[in-house]
Design a protein around this motif. Structure first.
Motif, mmCIF file in Angstrom:
data_model
loop_
_atom_site.group_PDB
_atom_site.id
_atom_site.type_symbol
_atom_site.label_atom_id
_atom_site.label_comp_id
_atom_site.label_asym_id
_atom_site.label_seq_id
_atom_site.Cartn_x
_atom_site.Cartn_y
_atom_site.Cartn_z
ATOM 1 N N ALA A 10 5.054 8.404 -12.192
ATOM 2 C CA ALA A 10 4.939 9.876 -11.957
ATOM 3 C C ALA A 10 4.160 10.104 -10.655
ATOM 4 O O ALA A 10 3.287 10.926 -10.342
ATOM 5 C CB ALA A 10 3.736 10.553 -13.102
ATOM 6 N N ASP A 11 5.088 9.484 -9.489
ATOM 7 C CA ASP A 11 4.664 9.815 -8.339
ATOM 8 C C ASP A 11 5.725 9.474 -7.614
ATOM 9 O O ASP A 11 5.855 7.924 -7.319
ATOM 10 C CB ASP A 11 3.228 9.081 -8.111
ATOM 11 N N GLU A 12 5.991 10.500 -7.049
ATOM 12 C CA GLU A 12 7.482 9.940 -5.942
ATOM 13 C C GLU A 12 7.182 9.212 -4.880
ATOM 14 O O GLU A 12 8.031 8.564 -4.462
ATOM 15 C CB GLU A 12 8.256 11.256 -5.605
ATOM 16 N N LEU A 13 5.769 9.491 -4.362
ATOM 17 C CA LEU A 13 5.608 8.605 -3.136
ATOM 18 C C LEU A 13 5.449 7.211 -3.309
ATOM 19 O O LEU A 13 5.887 6.337 -2.451
ATOM 20 C CB LEU A 13 4.193 9.261 -2.483
ATOM 21 N N LEU A 14 4.928 6.899 -4.631
ATOM 22 C CA LEU A 14 5.048 5.343 -5.034
ATOM 23 C C LEU A 14 6.346 4.796 -5.139
ATOM 24 O O LEU A 14 6.594 3.669 -4.432
ATOM 25 C CB LEU A 14 4.071 5.211 -6.327
ATOM 26 N N VAL A 15 6.988 5.512 -5.648
ATOM 27 C CA VAL A 15 8.498 4.986 -5.856
ATOM 28 C C VAL A 15 9.089 4.910 -4.392
ATOM 29 O O VAL A 15 10.004 3.978 -4.197
ATOM 30 C CB VAL A 15 9.234 5.953 -6.643
ATOM 31 N N ASP A 16 9.041 5.978 -3.611
ATOM 32 C CA ASP A 16 9.677 5.923 -2.315
ATOM 33 C C ASP A 16 9.224 4.686 -1.463
ATOM 34 O O ASP A 16 9.894 4.016 -0.752
ATOM 35 C CB ASP A 16 9.439 7.087 -1.488
ATOM 36 N N ILE A 17 7.805 4.383 -1.429
ATOM 37 C CA ILE A 17 7.282 3.467 -0.573
ATOM 38 C C ILE A 17 7.806 2.016 -1.297
ATOM 39 O O ILE A 17 8.245 1.136 -0.524
ATOM 40 C CB ILE A 17 5.779 3.166 -0.965
ATOM 41 N N TYR A 18 7.685 1.817 -2.636
ATOM 42 C CA TYR A 18 8.366 0.545 -3.321
ATOM 43 C C TYR A 18 9.859 0.118 -2.972
ATOM 44 O O TYR A 18 10.046 -0.962 -2.463
ATOM 45 C CB TYR A 18 8.088 0.718 -4.857
ATOM 46 N N GLN A 19 10.358 1.328 -2.776
ATOM 47 C CA GLN A 19 11.995 1.145 -2.538
ATOM 48 C C GLN A 19 12.317 0.844 -1.180
ATOM 49 O O GLN A 19 13.038 -0.104 -0.962
ATOM 50 C CB GLN A 19 12.747 2.414 -3.067
ATOM 51 N N LYS A 20 11.466 1.320 -0.181
ATOM 52 C CA LYS A 20 11.406 1.219 0.963
ATOM 53 C C LYS A 20 11.188 -0.252 1.411
ATOM 54 O O LYS A 20 11.792 -0.896 2.239
ATOM 55 C CB LYS A 20 10.606 2.194 2.038
ATOM 56 N N GLU A 42 4.645 -5.229 -9.429
ATOM 57 C CA GLU A 42 5.702 -6.236 -9.961
ATOM 58 C C GLU A 42 5.392 -7.490 -9.318
ATOM 59 O O GLU A 42 4.842 -7.881 -8.443
ATOM 60 C CB GLU A 42 6.953 -5.644 -9.268
ATOM 61 N N GLY A 43 5.840 -8.569 -10.144
ATOM 62 C CA GLY A 43 5.561 -10.011 -9.600
ATOM 63 C C GLY A 43 6.782 -10.849 -10.112
ATOM 64 O O GLY A 43 8.029 -10.235 -10.706
ATOM 65 N N SER A 44 6.740 -12.061 -10.110
ATOM 66 C CA SER A 44 7.736 -12.905 -10.333
ATOM 67 C C SER A 44 7.747 -13.651 -11.699
ATOM 68 O O SER A 44 6.686 -13.883 -12.088
ATOM 69 C CB SER A 44 7.962 -13.928 -9.260
ATOM 70 N N MET A 45 8.946 -13.735 -12.318
ATOM 71 C CA MET A 45 8.840 -14.299 -13.659
ATOM 72 C C MET A 45 8.542 -15.792 -13.404
ATOM 73 O O MET A 45 7.986 -16.494 -14.522
ATOM 74 C CB MET A 45 10.366 -14.320 -14.409
ATOM 75 N N ALA A 69 5.338 -5.112 4.929
ATOM 76 C CA ALA A 69 5.156 -4.023 3.834
ATOM 77 C C ALA A 69 4.014 -3.510 4.202
ATOM 78 O O ALA A 69 3.914 -2.200 3.906
ATOM 79 C CB ALA A 69 4.777 -4.900 2.497
ATOM 80 N N VAL A 70 2.947 -4.027 4.945
ATOM 81 C CA VAL A 70 1.773 -2.920 5.192
ATOM 82 C C VAL A 70 2.200 -1.846 6.388
ATOM 83 O O VAL A 70 1.739 -0.838 6.080
ATOM 84 C CB VAL A 70 0.607 -3.901 6.009
ATOM 85 N N ASP A 71 3.140 -2.186 7.291
ATOM 86 C CA ASP A 71 3.485 -1.225 8.150
ATOM 87 C C ASP A 71 4.076 -0.262 7.285
ATOM 88 O O ASP A 71 4.274 1.161 8.007
ATOM 89 C CB ASP A 71 4.574 -2.084 9.173
ATOM 90 N N ILE A 72 5.175 -0.393 6.267
ATOM 91 C CA ILE A 72 5.774 0.457 5.743
ATOM 92 C C ILE A 72 5.086 1.482 4.852
ATOM 93 O O ILE A 72 5.085 2.787 4.961
ATOM 94 C CB ILE A 72 6.982 -0.196 4.919
ATOM 95 N N ILE A 73 3.971 0.794 4.290
ATOM 96 C CA ILE A 73 2.996 1.786 3.508
ATOM 97 C C ILE A 73 2.024 2.603 4.503
ATOM 98 O O ILE A 73 2.012 3.786 4.202
ATOM 99 C CB ILE A 73 2.059 0.758 2.890
#
Length: 216
Positions: free
Chosen positions: A70-80, A117-120, A207-211
């Protein structure tokens, strides 16, 4: 006419007997060959079906394999972020409320929305966590993630292959948004520990720069 008819009947009977003798001569080999061919055909069909299923799942993963957030900004950041790392993006398992609490000591009740999200594979420490905290809970979320980061660093001596990546992990906060990231790869060609740590930091910094770019 009768002789001709008898002649044809005789020829047909002879052909039938010859065919039967040929089959008998082959014996079990004929049966085994038929069974083997059937098994190979069945296996090929199963493999093709499995491949098609895998392609379909992979297609969904590449496109929109993201929990409903329920937050488009989080989704956009994650995908980027995921796009930026490409094949070097290792996390492949989304964490739910229970896992978020067990692993990171973050109560979902503190969060307005999150993607974690992490690794199996337990040997991989690669992690992406993005949380939009509820009002007055951002400090609590940041504290929990900081404690988790400290725990990882303290225990990293037990897993030397991950030590540099863990030390390069970062917590990023912008208002009510709190992130924790360990991402990217250290090139195999780097053998020096200091150079490896620098490479790990540079990788996580992507990742930090993107965030940061989403909050400028």
């Amino acid at each position: 006419m009768v002789k001709i008819k008898k002649t044809w009947v005789g020829m047909l009977m002879a052909a039938a007997m010859l065919a039967a003798m040929t089959a008998c001569g082959q014996g079990n080999n004929a049966i085994d060959t038929t069974a083997a061919e059937s098994e190979l055909t069945s296996t090929a069909v199963e493999e093709q079906s499995s491949a098609e299923s895998t392609e379909e799942v992979e297609g969904e993963t590449l496109e929109e394999n993201v929990p409903e957030v329920a937050d488009e900004l989080l989704v956009d950041i994650y995908q980027k972020v995921k796009e930026a790392y490409g094949e070097d993006y290792i996390p492949n398992t989304f964490y739910d409320d229970e896992t978020l609490a067990q692993l990171f000591n973050v109560d979902a009740e503190w969060c307005e929305a999150y993607i974690a999200e992490g690794s199996m594979i337990s040997a991989h420490v690669d992690t992406f966590i993005g949380i939009k905290a509820k009002t007055d809970y951002a400090d609590t979320v940041e504290k929990a993630l900081s404690e988790y980061q400290e725990m990882l660093i303290d225990n990293s001596i037990q897993y030397p292959m991950n030590q540099l990546k863990v030390e390069a992990s970062q917590i990023v906060r912008h208002g009510d948004y709190v992130f924790f990231v360990i991402l990217g790869q250290i090139p195999d060609s780097i053998e020096d520990e200091e150079a490896g740590l620098e490479a790990a930091r540079e990788s996580t910094q992507i990742a930090v720069d993107i965030i940061d770019s989403f909050f400028e």
